[in-house]
Design a protein around this motif. Structure first.
Motif, PDB file in Angstrom:
ATOM      1  N   SER A 123      -6.543  -2.405   1.447  1.00 29.19           N
ATOM      2  CA  SER A 123      -5.240  -3.064   1.341  1.00 29.19           C
ATOM      3  C   SER A 123      -5.017  -4.109   2.430  1.00 29.19           C
ATOM      4  O   SER A 123      -4.288  -5.077   2.217  1.00 29.19           O
ATOM      5  N   GLY A 124      -5.633  -3.925   3.598  1.00 27.48           N
ATOM      6  CA  GLY A 124      -5.317  -4.828   4.690  1.00 27.48           C
ATOM      7  C   GLY A 124      -6.448  -5.648   5.259  1.00 27.48           C
ATOM      8  O   GLY A 124      -6.240  -6.416   6.214  1.00 27.48           O
ATOM      9  N   TYR A 125      -7.656  -5.562   4.684  1.00 28.65           N
ATOM     10  CA  TYR A 125      -8.789  -6.249   5.300  1.00 28.65           C
ATOM     11  C   TYR A 125      -8.652  -7.774   5.330  1.00 28.65           C
ATOM     12  O   TYR A 125      -9.007  -8.395   6.340  1.00 28.65           O
ATOM     13  N   PRO A 126      -8.171  -8.426   4.284  1.00 31.07           N
ATOM     14  CA  PRO A 126      -8.021  -9.892   4.360  1.00 31.07           C
ATOM     15  C   PRO A 126      -7.139 -10.329   5.533  1.00 31.07           C
ATOM     16  O   PRO A 126      -7.454 -11.302   6.220  1.00 31.07           O
ATOM     17  N   LEU A 127      -6.058  -9.604   5.777  1.00 29.94           N
ATOM     18  CA  LEU A 127      -5.188  -9.946   6.892  1.00 29.94           C
ATOM     19  C   LEU A 127      -5.865  -9.639   8.230  1.00 29.94           C
ATOM     20  O   LEU A 127      -5.598 -10.303   9.232  1.00 29.94           O
ATOM     21  N   ASP A 128      -6.746  -8.656   8.243  1.00 34.84           N
ATOM     22  CA  ASP A 128      -7.483  -8.352   9.465  1.00 34.84           C
ATOM     23  C   ASP A 128      -8.459  -9.477   9.790  1.00 34.84           C
ATOM     24  O   ASP A 128      -8.617  -9.864  10.955  1.00 34.84           O
ATOM     25  N   THR A 129      -9.134 -10.006   8.778  1.00 36.63           N
ATOM     26  CA  THR A 129     -10.030 -11.138   8.980  1.00 36.63           C
ATOM     27  C   THR A 129      -9.267 -12.337   9.528  1.00 36.63           C
ATOM     28  O   THR A 129      -9.724 -13.020  10.449  1.00 36.63           O
ATOM     29  N   LEU A 130      -8.094 -12.568   8.987  1.00 36.01           N
ATOM     30  CA  LEU A 130      -7.258 -13.670   9.451  1.00 36.01           C
ATOM     31  C   LEU A 130      -6.830 -13.441  10.898  1.00 36.01           C
ATOM     32  O   LEU A 130      -6.802 -14.377  11.710  1.00 36.01           O
ATOM     33  N   ARG A 131      -6.534 -12.195  11.270  1.00 39.64           N
ATOM     34  CA  ARG A 131      -6.167 -11.869  12.651  1.00 39.64           C
ATOM     35  C   ARG A 131      -7.289 -12.208  13.618  1.00 39.64           C
ATOM     36  O   ARG A 131      -7.058 -12.812  14.675  1.00 39.64           O
ATOM     37  N   ILE A 132      -8.521 -11.843  13.250  1.00 40.82           N
ATOM     38  CA  ILE A 132      -9.671 -12.107  14.116  1.00 40.82           C
ATOM     39  C   ILE A 132      -9.874 -13.609  14.296  1.00 40.82           C
ATOM     40  O   ILE A 132     -10.132 -14.098  15.407  1.00 40.82           O
ATOM     41  N   ARG A 133      -9.751 -14.372  13.212  1.00 42.59           N
ATOM     42  CA  ARG A 133      -9.923 -15.826  13.300  1.00 42.59           C
ATOM     43  C   ARG A 133      -8.842 -16.447  14.208  1.00 42.59           C
ATOM     44  O   ARG A 133      -9.115 -17.346  14.996  1.00 42.59           O
ATOM     45  N   LEU A 134      -7.613 -15.963  14.076  1.00 44.47           N
ATOM     46  CA  LEU A 134      -6.523 -16.490  14.893  1.00 44.47           C
ATOM     47  C   LEU A 134      -6.730 -16.166  16.370  1.00 44.47           C
ATOM     48  O   LEU A 134      -6.498 -17.009  17.239  1.00 44.47           O
ATOM     49  N   GLN A 135      -7.173 -14.949  16.664  1.00 46.52           N
ATOM     50  CA  GLN A 135      -7.350 -14.533  18.054  1.00 46.52           C
ATOM     51  C   GLN A 135      -8.463 -15.301  18.752  1.00 46.52           C
ATOM     52  O   GLN A 135      -8.406 -15.499  19.973  1.00 46.52           O
ATOM     53  N   ASN A 136      -9.445 -15.734  18.004  1.00 45.57           N
ATOM     54  CA  ASN A 136     -10.594 -16.389  18.620  1.00 45.57           C
ATOM     55  C   ASN A 136     -10.572 -17.903  18.455  1.00 45.57           C
ATOM     56  O   ASN A 136     -11.569 -18.575  18.683  1.00 45.57           O
TER      57      ASN A 136
ATOM     58  N   VAL B  60       1.229  -7.601  12.322  1.00 46.95           N
ATOM     59  CA  VAL B  60       2.367  -6.729  12.023  1.00 46.95           C
ATOM     60  C   VAL B  60       2.518  -6.537  10.515  1.00 46.95           C
ATOM     61  O   VAL B  60       2.760  -5.421  10.036  1.00 46.95           O
ATOM     62  N   ALA B  61       2.366  -7.620   9.763  1.00 45.93           N
ATOM     63  CA  ALA B  61       2.450  -7.506   8.302  1.00 45.93           C
ATOM     64  C   ALA B  61       1.353  -6.585   7.776  1.00 45.93           C
ATOM     65  O   ALA B  61       1.590  -5.721   6.923  1.00 45.93           O
ATOM     66  N   ARG B  62       0.149  -6.774   8.297  1.00 45.27           N
ATOM     67  CA  ARG B  62      -0.977  -5.942   7.889  1.00 45.27           C
ATOM     68  C   ARG B  62      -0.758  -4.487   8.304  1.00 45.27           C
ATOM     69  O   ARG B  62      -1.040  -3.566   7.544  1.00 45.27           O
ATOM     70  N   ALA B  63      -0.242  -4.280   9.529  1.00 47.92           N
ATOM     71  CA  ALA B  63      -0.058  -2.933  10.053  1.00 47.92           C
ATOM     72  C   ALA B  63       0.894  -2.118   9.183  1.00 47.92           C
ATOM     73  O   ALA B  63       0.651  -0.929   8.927  1.00 47.92           O
ATOM     74  N   PHE B  64       1.972  -2.736   8.745  1.00 42.29           N
ATOM     75  CA  PHE B  64       2.935  -2.009   7.911  1.00 42.29           C
ATOM     76  C   PHE B  64       2.300  -1.625   6.579  1.00 42.29           C
ATOM     77  O   PHE B  64       2.415  -0.480   6.125  1.00 42.29           O
ATOM     78  N   LEU B  65       1.615  -2.569   5.971  1.00 43.90           N
ATOM     79  CA  LEU B  65       0.969  -2.334   4.686  1.00 43.90           C
ATOM     80  C   LEU B  65      -0.132  -1.274   4.791  1.00 43.90           C
ATOM     81  O   LEU B  65      -0.170  -0.302   4.029  1.00 43.90           O
ATOM     82  N   VAL B  66      -1.017  -1.459   5.760  1.00 45.30           N
ATOM     83  CA  VAL B  66      -2.186  -0.593   5.904  1.00 45.30           C
ATOM     84  C   VAL B  66      -1.809   0.836   6.258  1.00 45.30           C
ATOM     85  O   VAL B  66      -2.281   1.796   5.651  1.00 45.30           O
ATOM     86  N   ASN B  67      -0.942   0.990   7.260  1.00 46.28           N
ATOM     87  CA  ASN B  67      -0.640   2.336   7.729  1.00 46.28           C
ATOM     88  C   ASN B  67       0.288   3.095   6.805  1.00 46.28           C
ATOM     89  O   ASN B  67       0.240   4.330   6.755  1.00 46.28           O
ATOM     90  N   GLY B  68       1.101   2.364   6.062  1.00 46.36           N
ATOM     91  CA  GLY B  68       1.850   3.027   4.999  1.00 46.36           C
ATOM     92  C   GLY B  68       0.894   3.588   3.961  1.00 46.36           C
ATOM     93  O   GLY B  68       1.050   4.722   3.486  1.00 46.36           O
ATOM     94  N   ALA B  69      -0.139   2.808   3.625  1.00 45.50           N
ATOM     95  CA  ALA B  69      -1.145   3.258   2.652  1.00 45.50           C
ATOM     96  C   ALA B  69      -1.973   4.413   3.203  1.00 45.50           C
ATOM     97  O   ALA B  69      -2.278   5.377   2.495  1.00 45.50           O
ATOM     98  N   ILE B  70      -2.356   4.336   4.487  1.00 45.36           N
ATOM     99  CA  ILE B  70      -3.183   5.382   5.088  1.00 45.36           C
ATOM    100  C   ILE B  70      -2.475   6.724   5.069  1.00 45.36           C
ATOM    101  O   ILE B  70      -3.017   7.739   4.590  1.00 45.36           O
ATOM    102  N   PHE B  71      -1.256   6.777   5.593  1.00 51.28           N
ATOM    103  CA  PHE B  71      -0.545   8.053   5.667  1.00 51.28           C
ATOM    104  C   PHE B  71      -0.185   8.580   4.284  1.00 51.28           C
ATOM    105  O   PHE B  71      -0.247   9.790   4.038  1.00 51.28           O
ATOM    106  N   SER B  72       0.179   7.691   3.373  1.00 54.76           N
ATOM    107  CA  SER B  72       0.519   8.138   2.017  1.00 54.76           C
ATOM    108  C   SER B  72      -0.699   8.724   1.313  1.00 54.76           C
ATOM    109  O   SER B  72      -0.634   9.808   0.725  1.00 54.76           O
TER     110      SER B  72
END
Length: 303
Positions: A29-42, A270-282
């Protein structure tokens, strides 16, 4: 149902299965946003939308999932270890609480902190491989590899154990406290949203999604500067060493790009975190209930 006693008494591996489902749901659910996070950070410039548009146009939509094999391959064991270790440590740090009651918030926070520190040993090499694959086609890596296994072998051959565990120190600094806050926020919010659910284990799906999402957002905000430093340290290769260590990376990054660099990509995260962790715990909670109740989920209707 007496969820916690049943959870702690189980040794049949059901927690591993449920943890695996939770982790898989989170990654997909959150990998595309994670890839975008890595690109932004670097990177030194470019908004999230600009980088996303360039990635899709130049590298194709599949580039958003590049490097997913590494975390996906280890996700079942990793998440099983995290949830099982947390369950044990949350009680070990406060043994005064009865086994029939949920762990105290003190036990939850300390258990989560210990869990984060321990799981760093597993996740650090996986994230190193993922980071380098995600940066590979952005022109930020001098070496290319066709997949996570080939890249991991190359790193081991050229850099050894030290290279595989590059960034371990800052990973522990990131994951220890943030996991304590992560589990505490989840337990606190689910109880606030659905009073009594920590003991009954019968909260609604909405409660799982919201509490899990808020837990992810809170933990990421608390550790984000460490994550930026971790990304930059792990992106280094022997031929492109710029930072001597954690403090040096902090200083040089701030001196060159300002304090804002420590929060670059936070919005996407933050957008990814809400989506991903809601999915993980559910996914984790529902899978665990299915396994404990032989296919019969005992949850209240969604709010």
């Amino acid at each position: 149902m007496d969820f916690w006693p049943e959870f702690l008494a189980s040794s049949s591996g059901r927690e591993f299965v449920a943890g695996g489902f939770g982790g898989i749901a989170g990654i997909i659910s959150g990998y595309p946003l994670d890839t975008l996070r890595i690109r932004l950070q670097n990177s030194k410039n470019g908004s999230a939308f600009t980088i996303l548009r360039q990635m899709v146009s130049r590298e194709g939509p599949a580039s958003l999932y590049r490097g997913m094999g590494a975390p996906l391959a280890s996700v079942t064991f990793q998440n099983a270890m995290v949830f099982q270790t947390y369950a044990v440590l949350s009680r070990a740090f406060d043994s005064s609480v009865s086994a029939k009651d949920p762990p105290s918030y003190k036990g939850v926070a300390l258990g989560g902190t210990g869990t984060g520190a321990i799981q760093s040993l597993l996740i650090s090499p996986v994230e190193l491989t993922k980071v380098r694959l995600q940066l590979q086609n952005a022109g930020q890596m001098t070496e290319t590899a066709k997949g996570p296994l080939m890249l991991a072998k190359n790193i081991w051959r050229k850099e050894g154990l030290r290279g595989i565990y590059r960034g371990l120190g800052v990973t522990v600094m990131r994951d220890g406290p943030s996991h304590g806050l992560y589990f505490w926020t989840y337990e606190y919010m689910r109880e606030q949203l659905h009073p009594g659910c920590r003991k009954s284990g019968e909260e609604s799906l909405n409660t799982m999604l919201i509490a899990g999402g808020l837990a992810g957002v809170t933990s990421w905000i608390s550790c984000y500067p460490f994550d930026v430093v971790k990304t930059r340290l792990q992106a280094q290769t022997p031929s492109s060493i710029k930072y001597k260590g954690i403090i040096d990376c902090f200083k040089k990054s701030v001196n060159e790009e300002g304090y804002g660099v420590l929060w670059r990509g936070l919005g996407t995260t933050v957008a990814r975190a809400f989506l991903v962790n809601g999915a993980i715990f559910s996914a984790y909670e529902i899978s665990l209930r299915l396994l404990f109740n032989n296919g019969n989920i005992q949850m209240q209707e969604t709010l």
